[in-house]
Design an enzyme around this catalytic site. Structure first.
Site, PDB file in Angstrom:
ATOM      1  N   GLY A  13       0.900  -1.109  -0.105  1.00 31.21           N
ATOM      2  CA  GLY A  13       0.014  -0.424  -0.355  1.00 31.21           C
ATOM      3  C   GLY A  13       1.057   1.034  -0.306  1.00 31.21           C
ATOM      4  O   GLY A  13       2.110   1.661   0.232  1.00 31.21           O
ATOM      5  N   GLN A  14       0.306   2.517  -0.121  1.00 34.46           N
ATOM      6  CA  GLN A  14       1.153   3.481  -0.077  1.00 34.46           C
ATOM      7  C   GLN A  14       2.544   4.012   1.564  1.00 34.46           C
ATOM      8  O   GLN A  14       3.175   3.723   0.963  1.00 34.46           O
ATOM      9  CB  GLN A  14      -0.055   4.595   0.158  1.00 34.46           C
ATOM     10  N   ASP A  15       1.302   3.527   2.658  1.00 27.61           N
ATOM     11  CA  ASP A  15       2.429   3.891   3.636  1.00 27.61           C
ATOM     12  C   ASP A  15       3.245   2.344   3.708  1.00 27.61           C
ATOM     13  O   ASP A  15       4.209   2.962   4.011  1.00 27.61           O
ATOM     14  CB  ASP A  15       1.046   3.461   4.709  1.00 27.61           C
ATOM     15  N   ASP A  65      -3.091 -13.212   4.126  1.00 30.87           N
ATOM     16  CA  ASP A  65      -3.691 -12.460   4.583  1.00 30.87           C
ATOM     17  C   ASP A  65      -4.064 -12.642   5.859  1.00 30.87           C
ATOM     18  O   ASP A  65      -3.654 -13.113   6.710  1.00 30.87           O
ATOM     19  CB  ASP A  65      -4.683 -13.358   3.998  1.00 30.87           C
ATOM     20  N   MET A  66      -4.478 -10.329   6.100  1.00 33.31           N
ATOM     21  CA  MET A  66      -4.541 -10.995   7.866  1.00 33.31           C
ATOM     22  C   MET A  66      -5.952 -11.502   8.328  1.00 33.31           C
ATOM     23  O   MET A  66      -5.730 -11.520   9.597  1.00 33.31           O
ATOM     24  CB  MET A  66      -5.198  -9.551   7.975  1.00 33.31           C
ATOM     25  N   ALA A  89      -5.170  -3.145   5.979  1.00 37.29           N
ATOM     26  CA  ALA A  89      -6.598  -2.906   6.429  1.00 37.29           C
ATOM     27  C   ALA A  89      -6.713  -2.784   5.307  1.00 37.29           C
ATOM     28  O   ALA A  89      -6.310  -2.551   3.542  1.00 37.29           O
ATOM     29  CB  ALA A  89      -6.771  -1.414   7.542  1.00 37.29           C
ATOM     30  N   THR A 134      -6.539   5.727  13.438  1.00 37.38           N
ATOM     31  CA  THR A 134      -7.443   6.578  12.515  1.00 37.38           C
ATOM     32  C   THR A 134      -7.465   7.666  13.357  1.00 37.38           C
ATOM     33  O   THR A 134      -8.262   7.338  14.391  1.00 37.38           O
ATOM     34  CB  THR A 134      -7.655   5.546  11.930  1.00 37.38           C
ATOM     35  N   GLU A 136     -10.092   8.434  11.960  1.00 38.25           N
ATOM     36  CA  GLU A 136     -11.262   8.196  11.795  1.00 38.25           C
ATOM     37  C   GLU A 136     -12.395   8.169  12.856  1.00 38.25           C
ATOM     38  O   GLU A 136     -13.305   7.875  13.091  1.00 38.25           O
ATOM     39  CB  GLU A 136     -11.466   7.297  10.788  1.00 38.25           C
ATOM     40  N   TYR A 158     -15.238   1.042   8.806  1.00 32.80           N
ATOM     41  CA  TYR A 158     -14.304   1.807   9.115  1.00 32.80           C
ATOM     42  C   TYR A 158     -13.146   2.122  10.349  1.00 32.80           C
ATOM     43  O   TYR A 158     -12.611   0.773  11.126  1.00 32.80           O
ATOM     44  CB  TYR A 158     -14.141   1.958   7.918  1.00 32.80           C
ATOM     45  N   LYS A 162     -11.071  -0.022  13.688  1.00 31.03           N
ATOM     46  CA  LYS A 162      -9.640   0.536  14.095  1.00 31.03           C
ATOM     47  C   LYS A 162     -10.080   0.679  15.049  1.00 31.03           C
ATOM     48  O   LYS A 162      -9.215   0.880  15.751  1.00 31.03           O
ATOM     49  CB  LYS A 162      -9.869   1.304  13.349  1.00 31.03           C
ATOM     50  N   ARG A 193      -1.213   7.549  -4.140  1.00 31.66           N
ATOM     51  CA  ARG A 193      -2.687   7.517  -3.277  1.00 31.66           C
ATOM     52  C   ARG A 193      -3.222   6.240  -4.190  1.00 31.66           C
ATOM     53  O   ARG A 193      -3.141   5.984  -5.265  1.00 31.66           O
ATOM     54  CB  ARG A 193      -3.224   8.167  -2.637  1.00 31.66           C
TER      55      ARG A 193
END
Length: 353
Positions: A13-15, A65-66, A89, A134, A136, A158, A162, A193
């Site tokens: 992913g991005q991060d 996989d998670m 995530a 996050t 969020e 989501y 989290k 992104r």
């Protein structure tokens, strides 16, 4: 000096990709977890790939996989990391309403599976764990500026998933003395992104509009306000957080809030284009006011923005603005990127691709 070993979930992913780069620059050996897919899903980390027979490899990928507890146990046992960064995530907030069960399984139970794996392997004293929490979590905000002590009020599957992960990390930290850190990261973007996230969608769509490849950009809530930074700055914060002597929770943010509307206007302004809006709610539209750059054939008063109900969340988060003074004071963390610099980099990437 013996190299540190890090394991990153969500490395594609991005991060994850920025963090892998950063840790390798710090002389780490990096192991990353990726999901098996019938199509290639490693574009963000392909430049880190080394041939399997190459000596002194620094970057390794593992299928898992998670949702796979045994797979996580085996990878942690075999890679023997001193640091685990849990970045994996289902991270799209709007989509989490459509796939709430899957989102919860990955986001909430994913961290729990890592914690249980470390505990069952008897590696509590050896491994430090960073979890990507996050902003969020704050959802329907209780304070206009949010810090580590602000109450949470999640407003999406989501965010709720989290929230479980955030608190299970704290619980295992207190119950088993595990070194578990939560980074409460506010919105952070980059050229890497995903295409469905609003910032990337705006930048890529504006580029297509000015190039004549697209006429209308469809968006949702233009008035939602977010605290935006660059992922490059935020992965540096992740590393600083996990290095700190005491496991704790940290807000990472720019401390500035910008609306989706302002982000859109800023992006157009890089091309010498200004907009005006007419109407309200779902009937609001954005029109070209001025196009200073004669290179782009955008006619005055032409409609380029329309609102689509499908891009609204069932429950909205109207305002997020983080107070990262704790990280700035103790960790000496400072972001290098302004919002304008971030948008410029994203635009240049789109123009070059």
């Amino acid at each position: 000096m013996k190299k540190k070993i890090a394991l990153i979930t969500g490395v594609t992913g991005q991060d994850g990709s920025y963090l892998a780069e950063y840790l390798i620059s710090k002389n780490y050996i990096v192991h990353g977890i990726k999901r098996k897919s019938s199509s290639f899903n490693t574009s963000r980390v392909d430049h880190l790939f080394q041939e399997v027979h190459e000596k002194k490899k620094k970057f390794f990928l593992h299928y898992c996989d998670m949702t796979d507890s045994l797979g996580l146990v085996n990878i942690i046992k075999n890679t023997n990391p001193s640091e685990i960064y849990n970045l994996a995530a289902q991270s799209h907030v709007r989509v989490s309403f459509d796939i709430a069960e899957y989102t919860t399984n990955v986001n909430a139970l994913g961290l729990l599976r890592i914690l249980e794996a470390v505990k069952s392997l008897g590696m509590i004293d050896k491994i430090r764990i960073y979890h990507a929490s996050t902003s969020e979590l704050y959802g329907k905000v209780k304070k206009p500026i949010q810090d580590e002590k602000t109450d949470f009020y999640p407003r999406s599957p989501y965010a709720v998933s989290k929230l479980f992960a955030h608190w299970i990390g704290i619980n295992y930290r207190e119950a088993y003395k595990m070194h578990v850190c939560n980074g409460i990261l506010f919105n952070h973007e980059s050229p890497r992104r995903g295409d469905t996230f609003v910032t990337k969608k705006i930048v890529s769509s504006v580029v297509k509009v000015v190039k004549g490849e697209q006429s209308i950009i469809y968006l949702g809530n233009l008035n939602a306000k977010r605290d935006w930074g660059h992922a490059k700055d935020y992965v540096k914060a992740m590393h600083s957080i996990i290095q700190y002597k005491k496991p704790d929770d940290w807000v990472i943010s720019s401390g500035k809030t910008t609306s989706v509307r302002s982000f859109l206007l800023k992006t157009f302004s890089f091309f010498g284009i200004s907009l005006y809006f007419k109407g309200s709610g779902l009937n609001e539209k954005g029109y070209v006011k001025i196009c200073k750059n004669k290179k782009y054939d955008l006619k005055k008063h032409s409609c380029v923005i329309r609102i689509d109900q499908r891009y609204f969340r069932p429950t909205e988060v109207d305002l997020l603005k983080g107070d990262s003074s704790k990280a700035r004071k103790i960790l000496k963390w400072r972001p290098d990127y302004s919002l304008d610099k971030l948008i410029k980099e994203m635009i240049e990437h789109e123009l070059a691709s």
